[in-house]
Each structure stands twice: as structure tokens, then as C-alpha cells.
Design a protein around this motif. Structure first.
Motif, PDB file in Angstrom:
ATOM      1  N   ALA A 182       0.833  -1.209   0.000  1.00  0.00           N
ATOM      2  CA  ALA A 182       0.000   0.000   0.000  1.00  0.00           C
ATOM      3  C   ALA A 182       0.866   1.256   0.000  1.00  0.00           C
ATOM      4  O   ALA A 182       0.602   2.215  -0.739  1.00  0.00           O
ATOM      5  N   ILE A 183       1.905   1.254   0.818  1.00  0.00           N
ATOM      6  CA  ILE A 183       2.820   2.397   0.877  1.00  0.00           C
ATOM      7  C   ILE A 183       3.490   2.599  -0.471  1.00  0.00           C
ATOM      8  O   ILE A 183       3.613   3.724  -0.968  1.00  0.00           O
ATOM      9  N   ASN A 184       3.906   1.498  -1.093  1.00  0.00           N
ATOM     10  CA  ASN A 184       4.596   1.578  -2.374  1.00  0.00           C
ATOM     11  C   ASN A 184       3.686   2.137  -3.475  1.00  0.00           C
ATOM     12  O   ASN A 184       4.113   2.967  -4.289  1.00  0.00           O
ATOM     13  N   VAL A 185       2.427   1.700  -3.502  1.00  0.00           N
ATOM     14  CA  VAL A 185       1.480   2.184  -4.511  1.00  0.00           C
ATOM     15  C   VAL A 185       1.243   3.680  -4.338  1.00  0.00           C
ATOM     16  O   VAL A 185       1.215   4.441  -5.317  1.00  0.00           O
ATOM     17  N   PHE A 186       1.062   4.129  -3.108  1.00  0.00           N
ATOM     18  CA  PHE A 186       0.880   5.556  -2.827  1.00  0.00           C
ATOM     19  C   PHE A 186       2.118   6.340  -3.260  1.00  0.00           C
ATOM     20  O   PHE A 186       2.017   7.344  -3.971  1.00  0.00           O
ATOM     21  N   GLU A 187       3.281   5.864  -2.856  1.00  0.00           N
ATOM     22  CA  GLU A 187       4.528   6.582  -3.114  1.00  0.00           C
ATOM     23  C   GLU A 187       4.794   6.732  -4.614  1.00  0.00           C
ATOM     24  O   GLU A 187       5.260   7.778  -5.075  1.00  0.00           O
ATOM     25  N   LYS A 188       4.469   5.724  -5.389  1.00  0.00           N
ATOM     26  CA  LYS A 188       4.764   5.738  -6.818  1.00  0.00           C
ATOM     27  C   LYS A 188       3.763   6.552  -7.626  1.00  0.00           C
ATOM     28  O   LYS A 188       4.096   7.035  -8.716  1.00  0.00           O
ATOM     29  N   ASN A 189       2.547   6.740  -7.108  1.00  0.00           N
ATOM     30  CA  ASN A 189       1.488   7.274  -7.963  1.00  0.00           C
ATOM     31  C   ASN A 189       0.874   8.600  -7.535  1.00  0.00           C
ATOM     32  O   ASN A 189       0.290   9.297  -8.365  1.00  0.00           O
ATOM     33  N   VAL A 190       0.978   8.978  -6.280  1.00  0.00           N
ATOM     34  CA  VAL A 190       0.346  10.214  -5.824  1.00  0.00           C
ATOM     35  C   VAL A 190       1.271  11.398  -6.076  1.00  0.00           C
ATOM     36  O   VAL A 190       2.381  11.460  -5.559  1.00  0.00           O
ATOM     37  N   ASP A 191       0.795  12.342  -6.868  1.00  0.00           N
ATOM     38  CA  ASP A 191       1.558  13.553  -7.149  1.00  0.00           C
ATOM     39  C   ASP A 191       1.121  14.733  -6.290  1.00  0.00           C
ATOM     40  O   ASP A 191       1.890  15.664  -6.080  1.00  0.00           O
ATOM     41  N   THR A 192      -0.137  14.708  -5.821  1.00  0.00           N
ATOM     42  CA  THR A 192      -0.682  15.836  -5.062  1.00  0.00           C
ATOM     43  C   THR A 192      -1.503  15.339  -3.888  1.00  0.00           C
ATOM     44  O   THR A 192      -2.369  14.466  -4.048  1.00  0.00           O
ATOM     45  N   VAL A 193      -1.249  15.895  -2.723  1.00  0.00           N
ATOM     46  CA  VAL A 193      -2.083  15.674  -1.548  1.00  0.00           C
ATOM     47  C   VAL A 193      -2.862  16.959  -1.295  1.00  0.00           C
ATOM     48  O   VAL A 193      -2.273  18.021  -1.072  1.00  0.00           O
ATOM     49  N   ASN A 194      -4.187  16.869  -1.384  1.00  0.00           N
ATOM     50  CA  ASN A 194      -5.059  17.994  -1.049  1.00  0.00           C
ATOM     51  C   ASN A 194      -5.453  17.870   0.415  1.00  0.00           C
ATOM     52  O   ASN A 194      -6.073  16.879   0.804  1.00  0.00           O
ATOM     53  N   LEU A 195      -5.110  18.855   1.210  1.00  0.00           N
ATOM     54  CA  LEU A 195      -5.348  18.780   2.643  1.00  0.00           C
ATOM     55  C   LEU A 195      -6.007  20.062   3.131  1.00  0.00           C
ATOM     56  O   LEU A 195      -5.396  21.135   3.111  1.00  0.00           O
ATOM     57  N   GLU A 196      -7.238  19.947   3.578  1.00  0.00           N
ATOM     58  CA  GLU A 196      -8.001  21.105   4.054  1.00  0.00           C
ATOM     59  C   GLU A 196      -7.799  21.242   5.560  1.00  0.00           C
ATOM     60  O   GLU A 196      -8.103  20.328   6.316  1.00  0.00           O
ATOM     61  N   THR A 197      -7.290  22.392   5.996  1.00  0.00           N
ATOM     62  CA  THR A 197      -6.945  22.567   7.405  1.00  0.00           C
ATOM     63  C   THR A 197      -8.051  23.193   8.250  1.00  0.00           C
ATOM     64  O   THR A 197      -7.947  23.219   9.472  1.00  0.00           O
ATOM     65  N   SER A 198      -9.096  23.712   7.607  1.00  0.00           N
ATOM     66  CA  SER A 198     -10.207  24.312   8.355  1.00  0.00           C
ATOM     67  C   SER A 198     -11.454  24.304   7.486  1.00  0.00           C
ATOM     68  O   SER A 198     -11.385  24.075   6.272  1.00  0.00           O
ATOM     69  N   SER A 199     -12.602  24.571   8.090  1.00  0.00           N
ATOM     70  CA  SER A 199     -13.870  24.488   7.368  1.00  0.00           C
ATOM     71  C   SER A 199     -14.352  25.823   6.827  1.00  0.00           C
ATOM     72  O   SER A 199     -15.093  25.882   5.849  1.00  0.00           O
ATOM     73  N   TYR A 200     -13.954  26.918   7.430  1.00  0.00           N
ATOM     74  CA  TYR A 200     -14.610  28.213   7.222  1.00  0.00           C
ATOM     75  C   TYR A 200     -14.289  28.858   5.882  1.00  0.00           C
ATOM     76  O   TYR A 200     -13.148  28.893   5.439  1.00  0.00           O
ATOM     77  N   CYS A 201     -15.331  29.395   5.244  1.00  0.00           N
ATOM     78  CA  CYS A 201     -15.149  30.294   4.110  1.00  0.00           C
ATOM     79  C   CYS A 201     -16.013  31.527   4.339  1.00  0.00           C
ATOM     80  O   CYS A 201     -17.170  31.411   4.746  1.00  0.00           O
ATOM     81  N   ASN A 202     -15.444  32.684   4.097  1.00  0.00           N
ATOM     82  CA  ASN A 202     -16.151  33.947   4.351  1.00  0.00           C
ATOM     83  C   ASN A 202     -17.023  34.373   3.180  1.00  0.00           C
ATOM     84  O   ASN A 202     -17.689  35.395   3.240  1.00  0.00           O
ATOM     85  N   ARG A 203     -17.037  33.564   2.110  1.00  0.00           N
ATOM     86  CA  ARG A 203     -17.860  33.881   0.944  1.00  0.00           C
ATOM     87  C   ARG A 203     -18.828  32.749   0.628  1.00  0.00           C
ATOM     88  O   ARG A 203     -18.624  31.613   1.062  1.00  0.00           O
ATOM     89  N   LYS A 204     -19.859  33.065  -0.155  1.00  0.00           N
ATOM     90  CA  LYS A 204     -20.822  32.082  -0.637  1.00  0.00           C
ATOM     91  C   LYS A 204     -21.071  32.361  -2.113  1.00  0.00           C
ATOM     92  O   LYS A 204     -22.067  32.976  -2.488  1.00  0.00           O
ATOM     93  N   CYS A 205     -20.149  31.901  -2.947  1.00  0.00           N
ATOM     94  CA  CYS A 205     -20.247  32.145  -4.381  1.00  0.00           C
ATOM     95  C   CYS A 205     -21.252  31.178  -5.005  1.00  0.00           C
ATOM     96  O   CYS A 205     -21.283  29.997  -4.663  1.00  0.00           O
ATOM     97  N   ASP A 206     -22.051  31.680  -5.945  1.00  0.00           N
ATOM     98  CA  ASP A 206     -23.102  30.860  -6.545  1.00  0.00           C
ATOM     99  C   ASP A 206     -22.562  29.650  -7.282  1.00  0.00           C
ATOM    100  O   ASP A 206     -23.275  28.659  -7.462  1.00  0.00           O
ATOM    101  N   TYR A 207     -21.314  29.711  -7.726  1.00  0.00           N
ATOM    102  CA  TYR A 207     -20.719  28.605  -8.475  1.00  0.00           C
ATOM    103  C   TYR A 207     -19.925  27.665  -7.573  1.00  0.00           C
ATOM    104  O   TYR A 207     -19.103  26.877  -8.055  1.00  0.00           O
ATOM    105  N   CYS A 208     -20.169  27.732  -6.272  1.00  0.00           N
ATOM    106  CA  CYS A 208     -19.486  26.874  -5.305  1.00  0.00           C
ATOM    107  C   CYS A 208     -20.513  26.188  -4.408  1.00  0.00           C
ATOM    108  O   CYS A 208     -21.525  26.801  -4.036  1.00  0.00           O
ATOM    109  N   PRO A 209     -20.301  24.922  -4.018  1.00  0.00           N
ATOM    110  CA  PRO A 209     -21.235  24.230  -3.129  1.00  0.00           C
ATOM    111  C   PRO A 209     -21.455  24.921  -1.785  1.00  0.00           C
ATOM    112  O   PRO A 209     -22.476  24.689  -1.139  1.00  0.00           O
TER     113      PRO A 209
END
Length: 342
Positions: A49-76
């Protein structure tokens, strides 16, 4: 260090910290293809499992908080909300980074999803911890620019380890996109950081610059026309009915939300009141949790479904994401790999 403020071209921004020597699929669709990406690693085979992750993952998306100060119509966020402040569990955050340290992860880490990362006063502490433990990683983030009041704010981010920042100046609440509003937003933001706009910046609705080692792009896109439909959570004009093209995201990326939930990709929204399509939650007490989630069967089934030139099911059936630079000449290679899996 005194901030060195220098305008750069968009091409220089795009090339900055670009570790890819060639396209992801060109690197993967060959005799060394990892079939475990489609079949899943057997439970308990941690080293695999470690080897598959290491060989294939180029980007880790990591969200550190929940808050957004905007509510854009084109965003969930406009539908499901993000006006509450929940921060990632510190033990969970450190577990993820120290897990990546085990494989000397040196690729992209993007520190936002559907939040405004700079609204969190502790954001620089996350940058510093990552930079300390993953010195070769490429730290990126996206922002609406509201919390950047002066050039020194960007200098602090650079000094903390951030490499790239994409600033999107959104339309005013309740309004549709207009060139006039975008020009005014661009002028106001440039004034805050003492950037000298010219006619080209205004006509192109954007500019790029660097502050020491931090590369920044400021843009005003029309997301009403160009935005993704985010797994069916919003309406957008840019959708594809009965999508058949493959998707690279569940292969190339690993996505973790502020609450530890992992989804197949960053375009599948997650929130405390919207938990569809969650693969699993990262176990903050297990240093191998991210590798297991990526390589085990559940996420592998998503990858298998999205691998070939075949009709896609919801929430991917109408998604417009990651369709650029695809070439149906690789159909035979994909079919052969799928036949071997079968």
C-alpha cells in the motif's frame, strides 16, 4: 529577509516548482503500470500500500479548516454553507504529514479545498510544520485574497514555506460576472499590495509576481461559465452529458477534508451536512492510514470505473474536470490493462 517583489509572466508562474517531466498518463500507461491501482491491495499488505501511494500520488489535497467567508453561486458552499469554524484535529494533521515523511514526499501539497485557508490565523504554523518535516515538498494554496491586506502578508507566507498561491477575485455576492466588476476588484487588490497595474493586466484581468520564493497569480475568471459542477452539487453551464473520457484525479491526487474524510477527488464536495461519496476517514492513530485508504479496494473501484473510455456514472457522469490533454490513441493500452485486470 526583505521581500523582493518582482512581476513575472504567467508562463513563469506555471513553470515554477513544476516537477513533472511529462504528462501523468504518459508516465503510467506502460509495462510497469501498477495493477493494484485498479484491483486494490489486499488488506494487511501495508508495504504494498505504501509503495502504490509513493509511486502514484503527485498531489495531496489537505483542508486545514472548514470556514469560508464567501458564498459564491458557483461553489457548493452557497448551498451547503461553510460559515462555521472547525479546524483540523492537530493529531490528525501531524499524523498525515509524518506519514508522508516516511516516504520523503517531495511533490505537491495543496492546503485548501472549499475553505478560505488564510482566514485561519494558525495557517502559517501548518506551513512551518510541513516545511520542517517535508523540506522538498511543494506547498501550494488557493485564496480569495480577502485576508491579504498588504504585501507583508504575502512575505509572511513565503517565510513560512509557501511556494505557490493562486488568488481568485470573486464576483460580489448575488451578482453575475462582469468585466467592469472584475476590473474594479483587480484595481483594489493591486493597490493593497502596491502592485502597478498596466493596460495589459486590466485587459487580461490578472497578473503574476513573486515575493522572494513565493510565486503568485491573481485572476478574475468567469466561473459561471468555466466552473466545474462539483459532483452535481451546483449548476454550471460547463457540463458534459454522458462523459466517457477517463479521469486522472483519483490516481494522481489524495484528498483529505478538515474532518478527516477522504473523497475520490477534490471536485467531490464534503461537509458536515453533505457526506456523499466518502471513501473513509483517516485514522489519526494509524501512521499507515492514508496509504491504506489510497491503495485498498474501495478507492481502487472508483479508479477502475474512471480508467477507461466508457460511460461514467454519477457523480462523474457530467463532470468536466480533467478532460484536457486526453488522447483517445491510448484506448488500446487502457483496454489491454482492463482485460488483464479482468
Amino acid at each position: 529577509m526583505k521581500p523582493i517583489f518582482q512581476e513575472i509572466s504567467k508562463e513563469e508562474y506555471l513553470k515554477s516548482y513544476n516537477f513533472h517531466k511529462k504528462d501523468y498518463w504518459k508516465r503510467k500507461l506502460n509495462s510497469d503500470f501498477d495493477y493494484e491501482l485498479l484491483t486494490g491491495v489486499t488488506d494487511g499488505e501495508i508495504d504494498k500500500a505504501i509503495n502504490v501511494f509513493e509511486k502514484n500520488v503527485d498531489t495531496v489535497n489537505l483542508e486545514t479548516s472548514s470556514y469560508c467567508n464567501r458564498k459564491c453561486d458557483y461553489c457548493p458552499v452557497s448551498t451547503y454553507g461553510r460559515n462555521f469554524k472547525t479546524f483540523i484535529n492537530q493529531k490528525l494533521f501531524k499524523n498525515i504529514i509524518l506519514s508522508l515523511k516516511k516516504i520523503n514526499f517531495s511533490r505537491n501539497i495543496c492546503l485548501n479545498l472549499y475553505n478560505e485557508p488564510l482566514a485561519d490565523k494558525n495557517f502559517t504554523s501548518y506551513l512551518k510544520f510541513i516545511r520542517e518535516n517535508l523540506p522538498l515538498s511543494i506547498l501550494q494554496s488557493n485564496s480569495n485574497g480577502d485576508f491579504i491586506k498588504k504585501l507583508n502578508d504575502l512575505h509572511k507566507l513565503e517565510a513560512s514555506g509557501l511556494n505557490k498561491l493562486k488568488i481568485t477575485l470573486h464576483v460580489p455576492k448575488g451578482k453575475k460576472f462582469s468585466q467592469a466588476d472584475s476590473r474594479q476588484s483587480l484595481i483594489k487588490f493591486a493597490k493593497r499590495i502596491n502592485f502597478q497595474l498596466n493596460s495589459k493586466h486590466i485587459s487580461e484581468l490578472g497578473f503574476c509576481f513573486r515575493v522572494n520564493k513565493l510565486f503568485v497569480i491573481v485572476q478574475c475568471p468567469n466561473w459561471f461559465d468555466e466552473g466545474n459542477y462539483r459532483g452535481g452539487t451546483i449548476n454550471t453551464t460547463k457540463t458534459y452529458k454522458n462523459r466517457v473520457s477517463p479521469c486522472v484525479k483519483p490516481f494522481r491526487e489524495f484528498t483529505v477534508y478538515y474532518n478527516g474524510n477522504v473523497t475520490p477527488c477534490c471536485d467531490i464536495f464534503n461537509n458536515n451536512n453533505f457526506n456523499k461519496h466518502v471513501i473513509q476517514s483517516v485514522d489519526k492513530n494509524d501512521s499507515n492510514s492514508i496509504f491504506k485508504i489510497y491503495a485498498y479496494k474501495k478507492l481502487s473501484q472508483w479508479r477502475k470505473h474512471l480508467f477507461g473510455w466508457n460511460s461514467k456514472k454519477d457523480p462523474c457522469a457530467s463532470c468536466s474536470s480533467s478532460i484536457d490533454n486526453l488522447n483517445q490513441k491510448d484506448t488500446e493500452s487502457r483496454e489491454q490493462i482492463l482485460n488483464n485486470v479482468s
